[in-house]
Each structure stands twice: as structure tokens, then as C-alpha cells.
Design a protein around this motif. Structure first.
Motif, mmCIF file in Angstrom:
data_model
loop_
_atom_site.group_PDB
_atom_site.id
_atom_site.type_symbol
_atom_site.label_atom_id
_atom_site.label_comp_id
_atom_site.label_asym_id
_atom_site.label_seq_id
_atom_site.Cartn_x
_atom_site.Cartn_y
_atom_site.Cartn_z
ATOM 1 N N TRP A 1 -1.121 -6.492 8.402
ATOM 2 C CA TRP A 1 -0.227 -6.046 9.465
ATOM 3 C C TRP A 1 -1.032 -5.706 10.715
ATOM 4 O O TRP A 1 -0.867 -6.315 11.763
ATOM 5 C CB TRP A 1 0.581 -4.839 8.956
ATOM 6 N N TYR A 2 -1.907 -4.743 10.572
ATOM 7 C CA TYR A 2 -2.806 -4.391 11.674
ATOM 8 C C TYR A 2 -4.230 -4.543 11.160
ATOM 9 O O TYR A 2 -4.820 -3.569 10.689
ATOM 10 C CB TYR A 2 -2.553 -2.960 12.134
ATOM 11 N N PRO A 3 -4.754 -5.757 11.226
ATOM 12 C CA PRO A 3 -6.039 -6.005 10.570
ATOM 13 C C PRO A 3 -7.170 -5.104 11.067
ATOM 14 O O PRO A 3 -8.000 -4.681 10.277
ATOM 15 C CB PRO A 3 -6.328 -7.478 10.887
ATOM 16 N N GLN A 4 -7.172 -4.783 12.364
ATOM 17 C CA GLN A 4 -8.293 -3.989 12.870
ATOM 18 C C GLN A 4 -8.316 -2.592 12.263
ATOM 19 O O GLN A 4 -9.354 -1.964 12.173
ATOM 20 C CB GLN A 4 -8.212 -3.843 14.397
ATOM 21 N N LEU A 5 -7.152 -2.104 11.882
ATOM 22 C CA LEU A 5 -7.086 -0.754 11.339
ATOM 23 C C LEU A 5 -6.909 -0.776 9.822
ATOM 24 O O LEU A 5 -6.606 0.241 9.215
ATOM 25 C CB LEU A 5 -5.929 0.013 11.982
ATOM 26 N N ILE B 1 -4.582 -1.870 8.120
ATOM 27 C CA ILE B 1 -3.226 -1.551 7.695
ATOM 28 C C ILE B 1 -2.556 -2.843 7.251
ATOM 29 O O ILE B 1 -2.622 -3.844 7.970
ATOM 30 C CB ILE B 1 -2.432 -0.916 8.845
ATOM 31 N N PHE C 1 -0.195 3.682 4.964
ATOM 32 C CA PHE C 1 0.492 3.695 6.256
ATOM 33 C C PHE C 1 1.960 3.329 6.091
ATOM 34 O O PHE C 1 2.855 4.024 6.582
ATOM 35 C CB PHE C 1 -0.189 2.730 7.231
ATOM 36 N N PHE D 1 3.856 6.083 4.425
ATOM 37 C CA PHE D 1 4.141 7.199 5.311
ATOM 38 C C PHE D 1 5.241 6.834 6.299
ATOM 39 O O PHE D 1 6.109 7.647 6.612
ATOM 40 C CB PHE D 1 2.868 7.594 6.058
ATOM 41 N N MET D 2 5.209 5.594 6.751
ATOM 42 C CA MET D 2 6.229 5.169 7.701
ATOM 43 C C MET D 2 7.609 5.240 7.048
ATOM 44 O O MET D 2 8.543 5.796 7.611
ATOM 45 C CB MET D 2 5.933 3.743 8.157
ATOM 46 N N ILE E 1 -3.600 11.829 4.925
ATOM 47 C CA ILE E 1 -3.742 10.379 4.819
ATOM 48 C C ILE E 1 -4.941 9.902 5.634
ATOM 49 O O ILE E 1 -5.761 9.102 5.168
ATOM 50 C CB ILE E 1 -2.445 9.691 5.290
ATOM 51 N N LEU E 2 -5.054 10.439 6.852
ATOM 52 C CA LEU E 2 -6.212 10.053 7.670
ATOM 53 C C LEU E 2 -7.503 10.488 6.985
ATOM 54 O O LEU E 2 -8.499 9.767 6.995
ATOM 55 C CB LEU E 2 -6.103 10.687 9.059
ATOM 56 N N GLY E 3 -7.465 11.676 6.390
ATOM 57 C CA GLY E 3 -8.640 12.159 5.683
ATOM 58 C C GLY E 3 -9.019 11.258 4.528
ATOM 59 O O GLY E 3 -10.196 10.932 4.332
ATOM 60 N N TYR F 1 -8.267 8.106 4.212
ATOM 61 C CA TYR F 1 -8.706 6.812 4.747
ATOM 62 C C TYR F 1 -10.157 6.885 5.206
ATOM 63 O O TYR F 1 -10.987 6.059 4.827
ATOM 64 C CB TYR F 1 -7.785 6.411 5.900
ATOM 65 N N TYR F 2 -10.477 7.890 6.017
ATOM 66 C CA TYR F 2 -11.847 7.961 6.518
ATOM 67 C C TYR F 2 -12.804 8.462 5.448
ATOM 68 O O TYR F 2 -13.972 8.072 5.427
ATOM 69 C CB TYR F 2 -11.913 8.808 7.786
ATOM 70 N N MET G 1 -6.399 0.856 3.435
ATOM 71 C CA MET G 1 -5.342 1.853 3.314
ATOM 72 C C MET G 1 -4.625 1.678 1.978
ATOM 73 O O MET G 1 -3.684 2.389 1.685
ATOM 74 C CB MET G 1 -4.322 1.662 4.438
#
Lengths: 474, 494
Positions: free
Chosen positions: B69-73, B75, B134, B137-138, B181-183, B185-186, B193
Motif C-alpha cells: 500500500w505504502y511501500p516506503q513506510l 505499510i 496500520f 488501526f485504521m 503501534i509506532l513503538g 514498528y520502530y 508492519m
């Protein structure tokens, strides 16, 4: 001199051509020709966007490095012009009123000249050009704010805007002079090598930031915002809140990462405080606002704070998150202002308050629905575009290690949701003793609102927009 | 075409069809067709899933698929189900289906009601089929926000206050959740994700787990009515219209338990083991406090809402015990509570629609006036207090047996404390049943009331069949969720 190099500045040239055409048309056209004025402007602006988008611009440098353009910058310019086009589309009703009908030309010319200024701001790689662009973008805006000069509020807002604007410009110029004093150059690229983080330069950076902070209306440079937004004609407020802010944010990002790169720690600390203050203070003030345009002013201050989350990272990811955020913000905010403008027609230009929206849903379900979506998008609720842009902004800040900042911003989204929901509540739940009749928008406004709706729904779900922005970043 | 996509596509098609439909008949047709399709699809999914498991397919996730979906991130929109999700999807379909009939006569703005209703179910389905944090969560937030309008516009009582409180508290929860979630992921190296890839890597540093596990758990826990973040629940349920209460208590609150299990505990097992005691204490309080509060309430919906707090607390409690039996019990409890509460709220809605009061002090002898609804209420009550033969018994039995298996003093003590909720439940259920159903009718106006109409009977019968069916034949559910639970438990207790 080789004149063909001017074609590297295609966006500026074409925009100037539009500008000049409209100016001449305004001088010569009489009677029935003036009736097509609005349509003509829209067509010309559309053509300008089309030409610029078609020209896939690669890296261009002009005038010994003063002017720089790449695909990202070209895209940003088109985006701003498109936003301005949406604003012009919404302006039809207002420009047809007896007060403004004969000033139409002035409106377009002033608007386009600010746009040219923003183009130069974005493309500048030299402080002089930057300052020139910035002044070109601010001065006509003051005229626009005071456009309805027969209204006391509008004139007052214009004065407030120009005084604060000049003041901040002066401070910024002072900052630039410090920089020149320490570095001996005004070119961004050269200057970066002389930046050492000496106290003088730190002071210069703070002053410079204050100048841009005014344009972005960050706390503590936000005091003009509420009054100017409230007093200015709604169309101008819309323009002020998205386009001029977008250009300034982009410029800030470029300068912080290009010129002040050696001082990253310093500006990140500064930006940290400013971001927290902007988001929190604006949110707290927004809760209490009853006047819709003042409300939107505080909302836009807090949105600017969220954009700063992307700026603070200073990375390529941050840049694409920022541009995407600005894009989503443009469509959502313009949708809201378009509806406010449509409502003002019904209420005969009184200053709208929350209570004027009561039970809007019963008589105008579509307007209410669009307004709800736009507010949800601003609040960052999925599946609307605002959710995606907020998420990316948070990601970029988190990526750069600003965890606590992200957390504070997240808590603030809940507060912002509260005041956005207050409007939703007014439209859907609160009854109204004098029901609003069905409001019929003119077709230009409808087109504009249609674009906004499409943007709100599709920008997030269709990922190619972001993917392409990300490819162009840096 | 992956069959799971249909769970997103059908609601989307329903949204479009609703948008275009004119008149009440068309709206009802769309809703009935759509929800029947969804129900049929989930029954097929469950049957096919069991068949595949019986045929020896042991992969953790079936029907998996992924689209960038969002390859750079990193996702992607990736989907897949294990037994737990299948069970939840089945539950959602039943509730959505019966909820449609329970809101047969919603007015005004019927169309918009169903638009938001379908958006809510879209979020629920999306949440259960996603395996990407992601997307999950959405969908999670997509399911939350329609609640504001559903309660605010179509609710009753102090609806504006309740709607705002509910929305803000749940969104506050999701602020924590997003942080978590961000935690994750990183913490896991910012490369994916996808939940299962992160779990397979298992490389989130322990010190980060200590920060982000509580955040994620609380984030989901707010929706799962974790004490002290449960206060939205009684107000929200009391003000919501019938079918929304059903969907919310029946399905939406399960998102909390499911998320705690699937994201918080599964991805951060070390912190889950070390910090479980804090949350066990909180959930024990939920269980007992919820039940005790229910005793002192006089509004039917408040009683049930507090009962939900207690039962949903039991779900989280059982999950935190981290034995296979208790976790199986937790999933069973989710199913059982979902069906029971939906039945309860449906009946309360029907009774309220007639008597125009939910105050138990003003009602008496309803058994003589509306025998069908009254009998339904008794059945729901008995199922709720865990009578053998109904789903509640199986679930609670499994939970307490599973929890008692953890052999240290702390866990056994809290299990015993939580067990008392069974007795307290009996008190508040029997009190209500005795008060409003039996005796002579006191209110003259109530004597003229009629019994259930066909659509109401249909709703109630469907739900009773499900509750009884789950109670009589719980084993197929155990078969269904067996692999899913074992996988997560294996990560938690290596």
C-alpha cells in the motif's frame, strides 16, 4: 545572454502570463465581457496548472544559483495553484455582489501576485530572492484581507495584518543581516558552510524563524491570526489559511535543512517548544470559540503545529509527510470554508457562529455531510485522508526520535476531536427554532466542493499520491 | 480473489447501495441482503476453515494475501485469518444480521442510520481480517467514530453527553494505541508492519516493551472496559439505540480483547509476562466492581452495561493468565458474551419501546403482558449467570479452570476473587427478573401493551438459538480456535 534559460522558470512565466492577461482584460473589458471574467480566470489558471504539470521538470538552477527548481518544488507550486483555483471557484458568489463586482479584476490580480511571490519563496536559493518573494506574497494579501473595506472588521483586519506582517518582516530582515554579517554570503549553499552555531547565528536563526513563524501563524507569533481570519472576507480567510501557510511551511523546511543543517540540534529544540505550544494553546483556545471563523483560525494554528511535527524531523520522510499533510489540509479546510461561504449567503453576511449551523443536517444533508467529512479529516479520523496524513506526520517525527512530542500531539488530537465534534453536534443533534432553508450553491462552488470531497475520500486510500510525493522528496 | 476481501467489499457495496436507495423498502432490502450475504459468507468461512484444519493444514494463518500500500513506510493491506478471527467474524455477522432486524423501525433518517451502521461494521470486519498494524488501526478507528452520530442522533436520554464521552474516551485510548503501534514498528527495526513478521522476528528490545506494552494494552483495554477506563461504557450503552448497543457491546468491545491478545501480548511477550500482574489486578477489579455496580442500578441498560464491564473484564483477565485453557475460555467468553449481551440489549430495546421506561421500579408483571419477550429475558438472564446448557457456563467454567491452573498464590487468589462475580451476577440477574417480570402488573398503561412483532421475534429467536447452540456444542469452537491460541501461547510461554 541566452534567453532560453528563462523557460526553466516555466511555472513563474506562465503564471505571470495569466496575471498580465487578466490585468489587461480588466482594463479593457466592459459590459457583457465582464460577465465571463470569472470563467476566463478559472480557465487560465487551469491551463497554467496543466502546462506546469505536463512539463516534467528536472533539476534547474538559474541566475547563478539564486533560483532552483526540481520536481518536488514544481509539484508544490502546482498544488498551491490548484488550491488557489479552488478558492477562486468558491469566490463566484462573493465576487458577484454589488460591492465586489467591479473589483473582480483587482481580486484576481492581487491573488495571483501573492501566488507569484510564493513561487519565488519556494524556489529561492538566495536570501534576497526569498525576501522578495515573501514580501510579494504578504503585501497584496493585506489588500485582500481589507478587500471588503466598507466593513469595519475587514479594514481593521487588513491593518492588523499589514502591521504585524511588516514587523515580522523587519525582524526577519534583521536576522538575515546577521547571517550575512557572519557568513558574508546570501546563497543558501554557500552559507551552509559558514554556519557554525555561534551565538550570533543562533540569534539570526531565531529571528529568521520568527518571520516565517508569523506567516505559518505558530504560537507565539499567532496573535494576528484570529482577528484577521475573522475580519477578512471568507474567501480570503480560506486562502490565507491554506495556501499562504503551505508555501511558508515548505520554505521553512528547505531553509532549516539546507542552511541551518549544522545547527540541527538548536532548531529542533526551538521547534519542539513551538510545536507543543502551537498545538496545545491553539487547541485550548479553539474549544471556547463561538465564532466559526475564529474557531477555524485556532484550528489552523493547531494544524500548523502538526505540520511542524514533519518539519522537525528534517528527513526526506518528513518532507513527503509534510507535503502530503499540506495537500490534505488544503482540501479539508477549503471544504469547510466553502460551506461557511455558502452559509453566509443565507445569513446575509452576518458573522457565523456555531449556533448558526444548528440542524443544518435536516435541510441541507449534503452540505452537512461534506462538512462532517472535512472535520473528521482535520481531526484525523479514518478512512478519510486526514488520518493518513496525521499518521505519516507522526511516523516521521517518531522516526526522528521525538517520542514524547508525538505523544503530546496524540493527546491533543483528542482535544481537537472534541471541538470538531461540537460542530458536528450542532449540525446533527441540536434542534433549531428557525430552520435553515435549503441552500443552493452556485455551480462553481459545487465543482470546488466536489474536488474537496474527492480529495478527502481518495487521497489517503489511493496511495499513489503519497508514493509519488515520496519519490520526489529531496 | 481472496474470500476475505468480500468482508470489506460487501459493506462497501452496501454503503453505495444505501446512498442510492430511495424509500424505506429499498433500504431494508439492501440491509437484509447485505447482512444475509455476510452471515452466509462467515458460516462458509468457518466451515471451510474447520475443513482445512481437519485436512491437516497447520499454517498459522489461512487465506493470507498482501498488497503493497505504502511501500516506503512498509505499510501494506495484508489479510489473513486464524481460528480466533474466524470466530470473531462469525460473531460479528450474527450481530450485524440480527441488529438489522432489531432496528427495523428506526426513525428518523433511516438511511443515514444504516449508512453509519454499515460503516461501523465495515470497520469491525476490516479489523478482524487485517494482519497489518496500520490497516488494523485504521479499521479500528473507522469502527469507533460512527458511534458518535449513532448515539448522538438516534440515541435516547442524555445522549449528547454520553456520545461525546464515549467518543473522546475511546479516541483517547487509540492515542495510546497509536503510540504503541509506532513503538512496536520502530522497536522491531522499522521493516514491517505485519504482525506475524514482527512476531517471528521477536526482536523488540525489552526496555521498549516495558514502555509500549502498557500503552498498547491500555489503548485496547479502554475499549475492552478495563478498570478505571470503563466509565464510557454504562453511559454509552444506556443512551445508544438498540441495535447500536447490540453491536457495540456484542462486537466492538471484543475488538479490545482481541487487540490486547493479538497485538499487545503477542508482539511483546516479555513485557506481557513481567507486567501482567498490574493488569490482572485491574481486570479483577473490573470483574468484581462491574458486577457489584450492576446490583445497585435501577436502569435496565445500566445494569446490563455494568454486567458487560464485568464480563469483558473477565475476558482480559483470562487472557492475562496465559494458559491455553484460560485463553480458550477467553475467546469463548467473547463469543458468549457477544451473543448474550446482544440478546439482552435487543430485549431491553423492545421492552423500552413499549413501556417507555427502563426503570425497573416502574415495571412489574411483564410476564403476563408480553410473555414472549419475558421468556426471552429469562433465558438471556440465565445464560448470563452461567446456567449449564448455555454459552456462559462453558466460557466461565473454562476461564476459571484455566486460571486456577497457574499455581502460585497471587494468581490463585485473584482467580478466587474473580469467581465471586458468578454469585454477584446471579444476584443482579435474578433481582431484575423477579422485579419486572413476575408479580401483578402495577402500571395500568402497561396492561394494554402488545407482545413482540415478527421482526423482533426473529431477532430474539436467532440469538437464543446461537446462545444455546454454543452452550450445547462448544467443542467445535475449541477446534476452530485451537491453533490460533496455541500459537500465541507458545510465544508467550516458550
Amino acid at each position: 545572454m541566452n534567453y532560453s534559460q528563462f523557460f526553466a522558470m516555466l511555472p513563474e512565466i506562465t503564471l505571470l502570463a495569466v496575471f498580465v492577461t487578466i490585468f489587461i482584460f480588466d482594463l479593457l473589458a466592459t459590459g457583457r465581457y465582464r460577465r465571463i471574467f470569472h470563467t476566463l480566470t478559472i480557465l487560465l489558471m487551469t491551463a497554467q496548472i496543466a502546462i506546469c504539470l505536463k512539463e516534467v521538470s528536472t533539476e534547474q538552477t538559474l541566475f547563478g544559483g539564486m533560483y532552483y527548481s526540481n520536481s518536488m518544488i514544481a509539484f508544490m507550486k502546482s498544488m498551491l495553484t490548484f488550491g488557489a483555483l479552488l478558492v477562486v471557484l468558491q469566490a463566484h458568489r462573493w465576487l458577484s455582489t454589488s460591492h465586489s463586482y467591479y473589483k473582480q479584476g483587482e481580486f484576481y490580480v492581487l491573488l495571483l501576485s501573492t501566488l507569484v511571490g510564493m513561487y519565488f519563496m519556494i524556489s529561492a536559493r538566495h536570501f534576497l530572492l526569498l525576501f522578495l518573494g515573501m514580501e510579494l506574497a504578504s503585501l497584496p494579501l493585506a489588500c485582500l484581507v481589507a478587500f471588503d473595506k466598507y466593513r469595519h472588521n475587514s479594514a481593521e483586519a487588513g491593518i492588523k495584518y499589514i502591521l504585524t506582517s511588516m514587523f515580522s518582516s523587519a525582524i526577519m530582515l534583521y536576522g538575515i543581516s546577521f547571517l550575512y554579517g557572519t557568513a558574508g554570503t546570501l546563497y543558501f549553499d554557500d552559507m551552509a558552510t559558514y554556519i557554525t552555531g555561534s551565538p550570533m547565528q543562533t540569534l539570526a536563526m531565531v529571528m529568521f524563524f520568527a518571520g516565517l513563524g508569523f506567516k505559518i501563524s505558530l504560537v507565539p507569533f499567532h496573535l494576528w491570526t484570529a482577528d484577521s481570519y475573522q475580519g477578512a472576507p471568507t474567501i480570503v480567510t480560506a486562502y490565507l489559511s491554506v495556501i499562504s501557510k503551505g508555501a511558508a511551511v515548505f520554505t521553512l523546511f528547505i531553509i532549516l535543512t539546507k542552511v541551518f543543517a549544522p545547527m540541527t540540534d538548536e532548531w529542533q529544540t526551538m521547534l519542539y517548544i513551538v510545536t507543543v505550544a502551537s498545538i496545545t494553546i491553539a487547541n485550548l483556545f479553539a474549544i471556547k470559540q463561538k465564532n466559526l471563523k475564529r474557531f477555524m483560525a485556532f484550528s489552523s494554528i493547531s494544524q500548523a503545529g502538526y505540520i511542524m511535527l514533519a518539519v522537525i524531523s528534517g528527513t526526506a520522510q518528513g518532507m513527503s509527510a509534510m507535503v502530503f499533510y499540506v495537500m490534505v489540509y488544503i482540501v479539508a479546510n477549503l471544504a469547510i470554508f466553502g460551506i461557511i461561504e455558502a452559509l453566509e449567503k443565507h445569513y446575509d453576511n452576518v458573522e457565523l457562529e456555531h449556533s448558526h449551523l444548528n440542524a443544518l443536517y435536516r435541510s441541507n444533508p449534503r452540505l452537512a455531510f461534506l462538512m462532517t467529512l472535512a472535520l473528521f479529516s482535520l481531526a484525523g479520523i479514518p478512512p478519510f485522508a486526514g488520518f493518513f496524513s496525521k499518521f505519516f506526520v507522526f511516523m516521521s517525527a517518531f522516526d526522528a526520535g521525538f517520542w514524547v512530542l508525538v505523544f503530546i500531539a496524540l493527546i491533543n488530537t483528542v482535544i481537537s476531536l472534541y471541538y470538531y465534534l461540537l460542530i458536528v453536534k450542532a449540525m446533527y443533534i441540536t434542534p433549531n427554532e428557525t430552520p435553515i432553508p435549503h441552500i443552493k450553491c452556485d455551480s462553481f462552488t459545487r465543482i470546488s466542493l466536489g474536488f474537496c470531497l474527492m480529495g478527502i475520500i481518495l487521497l489517503g486510500i489511493c496511495s499513489f499520491v503519497y508514493i509519488n510525493i515520496d519519490r520526489m522528496a529531496f | 480473489m481472496n474470500i476475505l476481501n468480500l468482508f470489506v467489499v460487501i459493506p462497501l457495496a452496501m454503503l453505495a447501495a444505501l446512498w442510492l436507495s430511495r424509500g424505506i423498502k429499498q433500504i431494508r432490502t439492501v440491509m437484509v441482503t447485505g447482512s444475509t450475504l455476510l452471515l452466509a459468507l462467515s458460516v462458509y468461512l468457518a466451515a471451510d476453515f474447520i475443513a482445512q484444519r481437519n485436512a491437516g493444514v497447520t499454517a498459522a494463518q489461512l487465506y493470507t494475501d498482501s498488497w503493497c500500500w505504502y511501500p516506503q513506510l512498509n505499510i501494506s493491506y495484508s489479510i489473513g485469518v486464524d481460528g480466533i478471527s474466524v470466530a470473531m467474524i462469525l460473531l460479528s455477522s450474527i450481530i450485524v444480521f440480527t441488529g438489522t432486524f432489531a432496528s427495523w423501525n428506526v426513525r428518523p433518517h433511516t438511511k443515514d442510520f444504516f449508512l453509519w451502521y454499515v460503516l461501523l461494521s465495515l470497520g469491525v470486519y476490516g479489523f478482524f481480517i487485517s494482519t497489518d498494524m496500520f490497516a488494523m488501526f485504521m479499521f479500528y478507528e473507522t469502527a469507533l467514530i460512527p458511534m458518535y452520530l449513532l448515539i448522538g442522533v438516534w440515541g435516547s436520554g442524555n445522549k449528547e453527553y454520553s456520545a461525546m464521552k464515549l467518543t473522546l474516551m475511546l479516541m483517547g485510548g487509540s492515542a495510546f494505541l497509536l503510540m504503541g503501534i509506532l513503538g512496536i514498528y520502530y522497536g522491531s527495526g522499522a521493516t514491517t508492519m505485519n504482525i506475524h513478521e514482527i512476531a517471528a522476528k521477536g526482536n523488540i528490545p525489552v526496555e521498549l516493551q516495558y514502555i509500549f506494552f502498557p500503552m498498547t494494552f491500555v489503548g485496547f483495554g479502554v475499549l475492552g472496559a478495563l478498570f478505571p477506563f470503563h466509565t464510557w461504557s454504562p453511559d454509552g450503552h444506556a443512551s445508544a439505540p438498540t441495535s447500536v448497543s447490540m453491536l457495540h457491546a456484542g462486537v466492538l468491545m471484543k475488538l479490545g480483547g482481541y487487540g490486547c491478545f493479538r497485538i499487545a501480548m503477542y508482539l511483546m511477550p516479555q513485557a506481557a509476562n513481567d507486567l501482567a500482574w498490574i493488569f490482572i489486578i485491574l481486570t479483577t477489579i473490573s470483574v468484581v466492581y462491574g458486577a457489584l455496580s450492576a446490583i445497585s442500578q435501577t436502569d435496565l441498560k445500566y445494569i446490563n452495561a455494568y454486567s458487560s464491564v464485568s464480563h469483558c473484564g473477565l475476558v482480559l483477565f483470562a487472557l492475562l493468565m496465559m494458559t491455553r485453557t484460560s485463553c480458550t475460555g477467553a475467546i469463548l467468553q467473547m463469543l458468549s458474551h457477544g451473543l448474550m449481551t446482544a440478546l439482552f440489549f435487543a430485549l431491553i430495546g423492545m421492552i423500552y419501546g413499549r413501556t417507555h421506561t427502563r426503570d425497573i421500579r416502574q415495571m412489574q408483571g411483564l410476564m403476563k403482558i408480553m410473555p414472549f419477550l419475558a421468556v426471552g429475558y429469562v433465558i438471556a438472564g440465565l445464560a448470563n449467570l452461567g446456567l449449564p446448557g448455555f454459552s456462559g457456563f462453558v466460557a466461565e467454567m473454562t476461564i476459571f479452570v484455566g486460571s486456577f491452573m497457574v499455581d502460585d498464590t497471587f494468581h490463585r487468589t485473584v482467580t478466587i476473587i474473580a469467581c465471586t462475580s458468578i454469585v454477584i451476577t446471579a444476584v443482579y440477574i435474578l433481582r431484575v427478573v423477579g422485579k419486572i417480570l413476575y408479580g401483578e402488573p402495577v402500571n395500568e398503561e402497561h396492561k394494554r401493551l402488545t407482545d413482540a412483532t415478527w421482526d423482533e421475534r426473529f431477532t430474539v429467536i436467532c440469538l437464543i438459538i446461537c446462545v444455546a447452540g454454543l452452550g450445547i456444542a462448544p467443542l467445535w469452537v475449541s477446534d476452530l480456535i485451537n491453533n490460533g491460541v496455541s500459537d500465541i501461547i507458545a510465544t508467550l510461554k516458550p
